[in-house]
Design a protein around this motif. Structure first.
Motif, PDB file in Angstrom:
ATOM      1  N   GLY A  86       0.775  -1.231   0.000  1.00  0.00           N
ATOM      2  CA  GLY A  86       0.000   0.000   0.000  1.00  0.00           C
ATOM      3  C   GLY A  86       0.806   1.280   0.000  1.00  0.00           C
ATOM      4  O   GLY A  86       0.229   2.369  -0.058  1.00  0.00           O
ATOM      5  N   GLN A  87       2.128   1.162   0.082  1.00  0.00           N
ATOM      6  CA  GLN A  87       2.958   2.351   0.109  1.00  0.00           C
ATOM      7  C   GLN A  87       3.898   2.378  -1.096  1.00  0.00           C
ATOM      8  O   GLN A  87       4.305   1.324  -1.604  1.00  0.00           O
ATOM      9  N   VAL A 127      -5.374   2.709  -0.819  1.00  0.00           N
ATOM     10  CA  VAL A 127      -5.298   2.913   0.627  1.00  0.00           C
ATOM     11  C   VAL A 127      -5.985   4.219   1.008  1.00  0.00           C
ATOM     12  O   VAL A 127      -6.772   4.273   1.965  1.00  0.00           O
ATOM     13  N   VAL A 128      -5.697   5.278   0.261  1.00  0.00           N
ATOM     14  CA  VAL A 128      -6.295   6.578   0.558  1.00  0.00           C
ATOM     15  C   VAL A 128      -7.812   6.512   0.425  1.00  0.00           C
ATOM     16  O   VAL A 128      -8.547   7.074   1.250  1.00  0.00           O
ATOM     17  N   PHE A 176      -5.638  -5.854  -3.169  1.00  0.00           N
ATOM     18  CA  PHE A 176      -5.776  -4.451  -3.532  1.00  0.00           C
ATOM     19  C   PHE A 176      -4.540  -3.971  -4.297  1.00  0.00           C
ATOM     20  O   PHE A 176      -4.645  -3.255  -5.295  1.00  0.00           O
ATOM     21  N   GLY A 177      -3.376  -4.379  -3.824  1.00  0.00           N
ATOM     22  CA  GLY A 177      -2.133  -3.924  -4.442  1.00  0.00           C
ATOM     23  C   GLY A 177      -1.948  -4.417  -5.864  1.00  0.00           C
ATOM     24  O   GLY A 177      -1.144  -3.852  -6.607  1.00  0.00           O
ATOM     25  N   ALA A 178      -2.690  -5.455  -6.240  1.00  0.00           N
ATOM     26  CA  ALA A 178      -2.566  -5.991  -7.596  1.00  0.00           C
ATOM     27  C   ALA A 178      -3.231  -5.105  -8.643  1.00  0.00           C
ATOM     28  O   ALA A 178      -3.010  -5.289  -9.849  1.00  0.00           O
ATOM     29  N   MET A 179      -4.060  -4.148  -8.225  1.00  0.00           N
ATOM     30  CA  MET A 179      -4.647  -3.220  -9.194  1.00  0.00           C
ATOM     31  C   MET A 179      -3.552  -2.342  -9.797  1.00  0.00           C
ATOM     32  O   MET A 179      -2.649  -1.897  -9.091  1.00  0.00           O
ATOM     33  N   ASP A 180      -3.640  -2.083 -11.107  1.00  0.00           N
ATOM     34  CA  ASP A 180      -2.651  -1.203 -11.723  1.00  0.00           C
ATOM     35  C   ASP A 180      -2.997   0.257 -11.436  1.00  0.00           C
ATOM     36  O   ASP A 180      -4.020   0.560 -10.800  1.00  0.00           O
TER      37      ASP A 180
END
Length: 292
Positions: A86-87, A127-128, A176-180
């Motif tokens: 997420g960062q 994340v935001v 979630f992180g897998a989204m481009d």
């Protein structure tokens, strides 16, 4: 998958009242002489949600272990996963990854809640978005520290029941992180638009209210609303948060039940429809009875 995780456990009341209302959804699962229970949870709550009604607490008391998606008390794995998925790497910020129009809309949304951009600039858009929605939910009086998982954990600890986790924080946040970048920008903008229109609070509060009344028809209707439509958010919810995870959860529950019985608390939406966990267990030969 709230941001951040629940900071404290809800109290486990020793006294159960006869007039405690039914909340959520409760299933009894039989297979090869073993009986487990499947309960739909929500990740936020209010103090007056507790104690849970006797059928739930009795089912937990009868079970050999508690099974949850995650141990919400464990902040370390969560923050390590958040840093990984997420960062942005050091030296990179969200401003470099959003279009000028999206960045302007984000700045307006942050201004409304008095959050400086510098406080979230190292987080990725998904994340935001979740932070902003979480703040909107908490403004209406719901508390992440009073989620149902915390209550179940407190009760299970009093009863000295072991805890098993179906997933890891790293796995959940990796989805979630897998989204481009384009998907994450769309996800952020869709959630900002939902906040501005009141839809975010209506859907979130509506689901909590439906859980609080064990209103199966409204729960099903809200699930359809959350997973239907040509948006990144709806497609992600339908295909990934539910469509991918439900079969995995069902398979893990089957493995647990091959060894013994358990009380299994998972997010309410995972129980809904012909692709929900109860339906998948039935397809695999398990006898699943809806208690309420």
């Amino acid at each position: 998958m709230s941001i951040p995780p629940a900071p404290a456990a809800a109290p486990a009341d020793a006294i159960q009242l006869n007039d405690v209302p039914r909340r959520g959804a409760l299933y009894r699962v039989h297979h090869e002489g073993k009986t487990s229970y499947l309960f739909g949870t929500i990740h936020v709550g209010k103090q007056d949600f507790f104690p849970l009604e006797p059928q739930v607490t009795e089912a937990l008391a009868k079970s050999s272990s508690l099974v949850l998606e995650l141990d919400v008390r464990a902040s370390g794995p969560y923050y390590r996963a958040l840093e990984r998925h997420g960062q942005y790497p050091a030296g990179h910020t969200i401003s470099e990854h959003l279009s000028p129009a999206a960045l302007a809309k984000l700045q307006l949304a942050l201004d409304k809640v008095k959050l400086p951009l510098t406080s979230v600039e190292h987080y990725r858009p998904w994340v935001v978005a979740n932070i902003l929605v979480g703040q909107e939910i908490e403004k209406s009086g719901f508390n992440r520290g009073l989620g149902v998982e915390s209550y179940l954990l407190s009760n299970a600890a009093q009863q000295k029941k072991p805890l098993q986790e179906l997933e890891t924080a790293d796995y959940q946040l990796s989805l979630f992180g897998a989204m481009d970048d384009a998907q994450q920008e769309a996800y952020l903008l869709e959630n900002i638009a939902d906040i501005e229109s009141g839809a975010a609070l209506r859907k979130s509060a509506g689901l909590v209210e439906a859980w609080g009344k064990a209103d199966a028809s409204r729960i099903a209707a809200l699930t359809r609303e959350l997973t239907t439509g040509d948006t990144v958010s709806a497609r992600f919810m339908d295909a990934t948060l539910l469509g991918k995870r439900n079969p995995e959860m069902a398979a893990s529950i089957e493995a647990i039940m091959r060894k013994g019985d358990a009380f299994i608390g998972i997010g309410l939406l995972h129980l809904v429809g012909d692709k929900g966990v109860p339906a998948l267990l039935r397809q695999h030969g398990y006898q699943v009875e809806k208690v309420y």
